[in-house]
Scaffold this motif. Structure first.
Motif, PDB file in Angstrom:
ATOM      1  N   UNK A  74       0.832  -1.196   0.000  1.00 11.85           N
ATOM      2  CA  UNK A  74       0.000   0.000   0.000  1.00 11.85           C
ATOM      3  C   UNK A  74       0.868   1.249   0.000  1.00 11.85           C
ATOM      4  N   UNK A  75       0.287   2.327  -0.531  1.00 12.82           N
ATOM      5  CA  UNK A  75       0.970   3.614  -0.479  1.00 12.82           C
ATOM      6  C   UNK A  75       0.932   4.124   0.954  1.00 12.82           C
ATOM      7  N   UNK A  76       1.868   5.007   1.270  1.00  9.95           N
ATOM      8  CA  UNK A  76       1.999   5.566   2.624  1.00  9.95           C
ATOM      9  C   UNK A  76       2.404   7.020   2.444  1.00  9.95           C
ATOM     10  N   UNK A  77       1.462   7.937   2.658  1.00 11.05           N
ATOM     11  CA  UNK A  77       1.733   9.364   2.465  1.00 11.05           C
ATOM     12  C   UNK A  77       1.452  10.122   3.751  1.00 11.05           C
ATOM     13  N   UNK A  78       2.440  10.899   4.153  1.00 14.62           N
ATOM     14  CA  UNK A  78       2.290  11.692   5.372  1.00 14.62           C
ATOM     15  C   UNK A  78       2.826  13.089   5.097  1.00 14.62           C
ATOM     16  N   UNK A  79       2.102  14.063   5.547  1.00 18.30           N
ATOM     17  CA  UNK A  79       2.536  15.432   5.299  1.00 18.30           C
ATOM     18  C   UNK A  79       2.384  15.789   3.829  1.00 18.30           C
ATOM     19  N   UNK A  80       3.038  16.868   3.435  1.00 18.65           N
ATOM     20  CA  UNK A  80       2.898  17.357   2.068  1.00 18.65           C
ATOM     21  C   UNK A  80       3.914  16.742   1.112  1.00 18.65           C
ATOM     22  N   UNK A  81       5.017  16.208   1.648  1.00 17.97           N
ATOM     23  CA  UNK A  81       6.089  15.809   0.745  1.00 17.97           C
ATOM     24  C   UNK A  81       6.469  14.329   0.771  1.00 17.97           C
ATOM     25  N   UNK A  82       5.847  13.530   1.639  1.00 16.49           N
ATOM     26  CA  UNK A  82       6.259  12.131   1.704  1.00 16.49           C
ATOM     27  C   UNK A  82       5.218  11.226   1.069  1.00 16.49           C
ATOM     28  N   UNK A  83       5.612  10.541   0.018  1.00 20.94           N
ATOM     29  CA  UNK A  83       4.759   9.571  -0.655  1.00 20.94           C
ATOM     30  C   UNK A  83       5.612   8.323  -0.897  1.00 20.94           C
ATOM     31  N   UNK A  84       5.348   7.273  -0.121  1.00 17.39           N
ATOM     32  CA  UNK A  84       6.175   6.071  -0.157  1.00 17.39           C
ATOM     33  C   UNK A  84       5.289   4.841  -0.321  1.00 17.39           C
ATOM     34  N   UNK A  85       5.925   3.671  -0.353  1.00 19.86           N
ATOM     35  CA  UNK A  85       5.196   2.411  -0.514  1.00 19.86           C
ATOM     36  C   UNK A  85       5.681   1.423   0.535  1.00 19.86           C
ATOM     37  N   UNK A  86       4.737   0.739   1.161  1.00 29.13           N
ATOM     38  CA  UNK A  86       5.014  -0.303   2.143  1.00 29.13           C
ATOM     39  C   UNK A  86       4.654  -1.648   1.515  1.00 29.13           C
ATOM     40  N   UNK A  87       5.544  -2.631   1.676  1.00 28.65           N
ATOM     41  CA  UNK A  87       5.318  -3.965   1.116  1.00 28.65           C
ATOM     42  C   UNK A  87       5.606  -5.014   2.189  1.00 28.65           C
ATOM     43  N   UNK A  88       4.639  -5.900   2.409  1.00 29.26           N
ATOM     44  CA  UNK A  88       4.814  -7.060   3.275  1.00 29.26           C
ATOM     45  C   UNK A  88       4.741  -8.303   2.386  1.00 29.26           C
ATOM     46  N   UNK A  89       5.761  -9.163   2.428  1.00 28.74           N
ATOM     47  CA  UNK A  89       5.723 -10.420   1.702  1.00 28.74           C
ATOM     48  C   UNK A  89       5.923 -11.551   2.696  1.00 28.74           C
TER      49      UNK A  89
END
Length: 138
Positions: A74-89
């Motif tokens: 899933x995507x993980x966005x916090x604040x105005x400038x952080x847009x990341x991705x979290x992956x669990x396998x």
């Protein structure tokens, strides 16, 4: 340049139990943060925690990929400038489960140097090595 948080750990629980902890909103709310998560690709949800500094305590997310009992992203966005991705396998290893975790996409100086380090410490020292195992042991 980006930096990725990587963690591999093994839990002494079957894949089904670990998968449920990752994909059930009641479970996630207990060991991670309160959430309105649903295991459906495209579902937008939030994690909510205590605000700190410029962080309002809300993490906006969207389910990107689900492979039953194998992968959650899933995507993980916090604040105005952080847009990341979290992956669990997840991988079954006998009666245990190996979790390969990634939190990736830390772009920009602040995110690479500060946000990534704060999140890495949380994922590695507390969330995946203490809170999730304590939840699974119940």
């Amino acid at each position: 340049m980006t930096r990725t948080i990587n963690l591999t750990t093994t839990y002494s629980h079957p894949v089904q139990k670990v998968w449920k902890a990752l994909t059930d909103k009641t479970a996630l709310s207990q060991w991670l943060m309160p959430t309105d998560f649903e295991p459906v690709v495209g579902h937008k949800f939030q994690f909510k925690t205590k605000p700190q500094g410029n962080f309002d305590g809300i993490v906006n997310c969207e389910v990107l990929e689900i492979v039953e009992e194998e992968k959650l992203s899933f995507s993980w966005s916090a604040g105005k400038s952080m847009s990341t991705i979290v992956v669990f396998e997840l991988t079954a290893v006998g009666n245990e489960t190996r979790l390969d975790f990634q939190h990736k996409g830390f772009e920009g100086l602040f995110n690479r140097l500060i946000a990534r380090n704060i999140l890495a410490a949380g994922w590695k020292r507390k969330i995946l090595t203490k809170l999730l195992p304590e939840y699974l042991a119940k």
